[in-house]
Write an enzyme that holds these catalytic residues in place. Sequence first.
Site, PDB file in Angstrom:
ATOM      1  N   SER A  33      -3.394 -10.505 -21.853  1.00 17.71           N
ATOM      2  CA  SER A  33      -4.164 -11.749 -21.705  1.00 17.71           C
ATOM      3  C   SER A  33      -5.666 -11.485 -21.772  1.00 17.71           C
ATOM      4  O   SER A  33      -6.465 -12.405 -21.645  1.00 17.71           O
ATOM      5  CB  SER A  33      -3.811 -12.425 -20.373  1.00 17.71           C
ATOM      6  OG  SER A  33      -3.967 -11.524 -19.297  1.00 17.71           O
ATOM      7  N   ASN A 120      -0.778 -10.825  -8.793  1.00 16.94           N
ATOM      8  CA  ASN A 120      -0.267 -12.198  -8.665  1.00 16.94           C
ATOM      9  C   ASN A 120      -1.167 -13.059  -7.767  1.00 16.94           C
ATOM     10  O   ASN A 120      -1.488 -14.195  -8.112  1.00 16.94           O
ATOM     11  CB  ASN A 120       1.161 -12.181  -8.117  1.00 16.94           C
ATOM     12  CG  ASN A 120       2.113 -11.462  -9.056  1.00 16.94           C
ATOM     13  OD1 ASN A 120       1.734 -11.115 -10.180  1.00 16.94           O
ATOM     14  ND2 ASN A 120       3.333 -11.224  -8.607  1.00 16.94           N
ATOM     15  N   THR A 165     -11.374 -60.531 -25.145  1.00 19.15           N
ATOM     16  CA  THR A 165     -10.020 -60.164 -24.721  1.00 19.15           C
ATOM     17  C   THR A 165      -9.200 -60.231 -26.002  1.00 19.15           C
ATOM     18  O   THR A 165      -9.486 -61.061 -26.879  1.00 19.15           O
ATOM     19  CB  THR A 165      -9.447 -61.144 -23.671  1.00 19.15           C
ATOM     20  OG1 THR A 165      -9.461 -62.457 -24.230  1.00 19.15           O
ATOM     21  CG2 THR A 165     -10.255 -61.157 -22.381  1.00 19.15           C
ATOM     22  N   HIS A 166      -8.251 -59.325 -26.144  1.00 21.10           N
ATOM     23  CA  HIS A 166      -7.481 -59.214 -27.399  1.00 21.10           C
ATOM     24  C   HIS A 166      -8.396 -58.965 -28.600  1.00 21.10           C
ATOM     25  O   HIS A 166      -8.053 -59.300 -29.718  1.00 21.10           O
ATOM     26  CB  HIS A 166      -6.634 -60.467 -27.661  1.00 21.10           C
ATOM     27  CG  HIS A 166      -5.875 -60.947 -26.461  1.00 21.10           C
ATOM     28  ND1 HIS A 166      -4.606 -60.530 -26.161  1.00 21.10           N
ATOM     29  CD2 HIS A 166      -6.240 -61.782 -25.458  1.00 21.10           C
ATOM     30  CE1 HIS A 166      -4.207 -61.106 -25.026  1.00 21.10           C
ATOM     31  NE2 HIS A 166      -5.185 -61.863 -24.579  1.00 21.10           N
ATOM     32  N   SER A 287     -22.571 -39.066 -45.148  1.00 20.09           N
ATOM     33  CA  SER A 287     -21.422 -38.777 -46.005  1.00 20.09           C
ATOM     34  C   SER A 287     -21.944 -38.018 -47.219  1.00 20.09           C
ATOM     35  O   SER A 287     -23.042 -38.288 -47.702  1.00 20.09           O
ATOM     36  CB  SER A 287     -20.778 -40.089 -46.436  1.00 20.09           C
ATOM     37  OG  SER A 287     -20.091 -39.918 -47.652  1.00 20.09           O
ATOM     38  N   LYS A 293     -24.155 -44.102 -45.806  1.00 25.47           N
ATOM     39  CA  LYS A 293     -23.382 -43.961 -44.571  1.00 25.47           C
ATOM     40  C   LYS A 293     -24.149 -43.280 -43.437  1.00 25.47           C
ATOM     41  O   LYS A 293     -24.868 -42.316 -43.626  1.00 25.47           O
ATOM     42  CB  LYS A 293     -22.102 -43.143 -44.827  1.00 25.47           C
ATOM     43  CG  LYS A 293     -21.075 -43.824 -45.692  1.00 25.47           C
ATOM     44  CD  LYS A 293     -20.498 -45.084 -45.066  1.00 25.47           C
ATOM     45  CE  LYS A 293     -19.531 -44.790 -43.953  1.00 25.47           C
ATOM     46  NZ  LYS A 293     -18.229 -44.349 -44.451  1.00 25.47           N
ATOM     47  N   ASN A 295     -22.506 -42.154 -39.938  1.00 23.26           N
ATOM     48  CA  ASN A 295     -21.228 -42.191 -39.221  1.00 23.26           C
ATOM     49  C   ASN A 295     -21.374 -41.799 -37.743  1.00 23.26           C
ATOM     50  O   ASN A 295     -22.082 -40.852 -37.438  1.00 23.26           O
ATOM     51  CB  ASN A 295     -20.227 -41.247 -39.891  1.00 23.26           C
ATOM     52  CG  ASN A 295     -19.908 -41.674 -41.317  1.00 23.26           C
ATOM     53  OD1 ASN A 295     -19.878 -42.871 -41.611  1.00 23.26           O
ATOM     54  ND2 ASN A 295     -19.703 -40.715 -42.192  1.00 23.26           N
ATOM     55  N   GLU A 300     -16.531 -40.544 -32.342  1.00 21.31           N
ATOM     56  CA  GLU A 300     -15.234 -40.361 -33.011  1.00 21.31           C
ATOM     57  C   GLU A 300     -14.569 -39.054 -32.584  1.00 21.31           C
ATOM     58  O   GLU A 300     -13.369 -39.002 -32.324  1.00 21.31           O
ATOM     59  CB  GLU A 300     -15.407 -40.337 -34.535  1.00 21.31           C
ATOM     60  CG  GLU A 300     -15.702 -41.699 -35.135  1.00 21.31           C
ATOM     61  CD  GLU A 300     -16.009 -41.562 -36.619  1.00 21.31           C
ATOM     62  OE1 GLU A 300     -15.075 -41.626 -37.427  1.00 21.31           O
ATOM     63  OE2 GLU A 300     -17.191 -41.359 -36.980  1.00 21.31           O
ATOM     64  N   GLN A 332       0.903 -16.878 -16.946  1.00 19.58           N
ATOM     65  CA  GLN A 332      -0.239 -16.395 -17.723  1.00 19.58           C
ATOM     66  C   GLN A 332      -0.658 -17.426 -18.774  1.00 19.58           C
ATOM     67  O   GLN A 332      -1.804 -17.448 -19.210  1.00 19.58           O
ATOM     68  CB  GLN A 332       0.127 -15.062 -18.383  1.00 19.58           C
ATOM     69  CG  GLN A 332      -0.977 -14.449 -19.196  1.00 19.58           C
ATOM     70  CD  GLN A 332      -0.665 -13.007 -19.540  1.00 19.58           C
ATOM     71  OE1 GLN A 332      -0.656 -12.152 -18.680  1.00 19.58           O
ATOM     72  NE2 GLN A 332      -0.396 -12.734 -20.804  1.00 19.58           N
ATOM     73  N   LYS A 335      -3.854 -20.319 -18.572  1.00 23.61           N
ATOM     74  CA  LYS A 335      -5.305 -20.198 -18.738  1.00 23.61           C
ATOM     75  C   LYS A 335      -5.867 -20.904 -19.963  1.00 23.61           C
ATOM     76  O   LYS A 335      -6.869 -21.614 -19.875  1.00 23.61           O
ATOM     77  CB  LYS A 335      -5.699 -18.724 -18.755  1.00 23.61           C
ATOM     78  CG  LYS A 335      -5.700 -18.156 -17.368  1.00 23.61           C
ATOM     79  CD  LYS A 335      -5.730 -16.654 -17.376  1.00 23.61           C
ATOM     80  CE  LYS A 335      -4.964 -16.128 -16.203  1.00 23.61           C
ATOM     81  NZ  LYS A 335      -3.520 -16.458 -16.210  1.00 23.61           N
TER      82      LYS A 335
HETATM   83  N1  ARG Z   1      -2.445 -11.564 -16.560  1.00 24.00           N
HETATM   84  C1  ARG Z   1      -1.580 -12.062 -15.550  1.00 24.00           C
HETATM   85  C2  ARG Z   1      -1.684 -13.602 -15.503  1.00 24.00           C
HETATM   86  O1  ARG Z   1      -2.568 -14.118 -16.061  1.00 24.00           O
HETATM   87  C3  ARG Z   1      -1.959 -11.499 -14.228  1.00 24.00           C
HETATM   88  C4  ARG Z   1      -0.847 -11.425 -13.271  1.00 24.00           C
HETATM   89  C5  ARG Z   1       0.181 -10.511 -13.776  1.00 24.00           C
HETATM   90  N2  ARG Z   1       1.138 -10.183 -12.819  1.00 24.00           N
HETATM   91  C6  ARG Z   1       2.257  -9.502 -13.158  1.00 24.00           C
HETATM   92  N3  ARG Z   1       3.042  -9.200 -12.217  1.00 24.00           N
HETATM   93  N4  ARG Z   1       2.520  -9.195 -14.393  1.00 24.00           N
HETATM   94  O2  ARG Z   1      -0.870 -14.279 -14.916  1.00 24.00           O
END
Ligand code: ARG
Length: 466
Positions: A33, A120, A165-166, A287, A293, A295, A300, A332, A335
């Site tokens: 990660s 963890n 409205t509408h 454009s 144009k 825009n 948007e 994981q 994120k």
């Molecule tokens: N990179 C992991 C995550 O984002 C960290 C925790 C990993 N824990 C494990 N027991 N593999 O969740």
Amino acid sequence: MSNIEKNLNEADKLWGGRFTESTDAFVEAFTASITFDKRLYKHDIAGSKAHAKMLQKVGILTRQEVDDIDKGLDEIIEDIEAGNFEWSIHLEDIHMNIEARLTDKIGITGKKLHTGRSRNDQVATDIRLWLREQIDLISSEVKRLQTGLVELAEREAETILPGFTHLQVAQPITFGHHMMAWYEMLVRDFERLQDCRKRVNILPLGAAALAGTTYPIDRNYTAELLGFDRASNNSLDSVSDRDFAIEFISAASLIMMHLSRFSEELVLWTSAQFNFINLPDRFCTGSSIMPQKKNPDVPELVRGKTGRVYGNLISLLTIMKSQPLAYNKDNQEDKEPLFDTVDTLLGSLRAFADMMPHITTNKDSMRQAAMQGFSTATDLADYLVGKDMPFRDAHEVVGNAVAYGVETGKDLSEMSLKELQKFSAVIGEEVFEVLTLEGSVSARDHLGGTAPAQVLARVSEAKKRS
Ligand code: ARG
């Protein structure tokens, strides 16, 4: 391959002890990660420093060891910020990249930092620290946008446009009133963010892998050091819970939904058909083929980006669905949707807050549009009720007058008294006061109404609140 990676072999993996075979190169990259969680470096280091300090307080680390850890971590921040930190896929994630580098720098003491914790509870702590900071940034952008709206509402408290409205002309309203409607949506958005922050601001560290730890840790002290309101109550829940992230993305989805509604109105209002407002050139693009144009790209894009955030909400809900306790690697995957939500939301709010002070109105076009579509028909009905006619009968009378107006191409205010009296004999000369746009908006002079006086009252309350 970087030097650091060349020197690493399986035994160097921080969890390599029980393994007899190298990780498959693809699996290593697939499970890592670091490409995205490196963004958490500051929060990971803040968490580590607090953890080390707590370990000292309970007698597990010495003062010297904690000083060395602090110094090493400070250097790591400097290295990262100077672009001198080599991120290693081999070291999987932010936690192990930093810990390995710390050990490179300060030796064996670096290896003591992980006492009584697990990745963890570490990762859960990092995300909460990071998200708390982002919520504060987002909240201040919401406030900045609200300030822009309030100022625009004050400047345009008396400007009249048709209310719809509408998407059909309904009744005249003031531009300031319309801006304050957007403001109110953001009041709720701000409150939701603050409420969500309360549940983000709880310390999971100390849960360790899932069951807690055998060391005599002081979690309240760690919570205090990191500015958390309290430590969490259950270790299993602490490492697996991502409710706070889902709750945040829900609040973010509502903000994006609101911004998409503002966007839609800005897109309509800047079109030649409405021509109600102008956006400054620097918020628009041209454009490549049609020279005429201009825009409204910013609104948007914000409208379009709403989809990403809704998608992120569904991603995270689905990542968590059916997960058994406690931590699973699925987590994981929290994120990237979370980071993307924050980036999208901050960018969209910033664009809107920057744009707001520069919006200008085309009062004539708005007025003309309000004159079409019989927007004061309800006022005529209310006038007849004032003459003792039951509302349902008044509705019928005005309906007949409108049908005549459609046939002859005349607005109610453009008909002569004689013409109006054909529909009801009780109509007198003073009717023209209620048929004007100003008369119509000023008459709605109660809490929540569109009268300029009410808009200014809401504006001054909003100014006091900010
Ligand atoms: N990179 C992991 C995550 O984002 C960290 C925790 C990993 N824990 C494990 N027991 N593999 O969740």
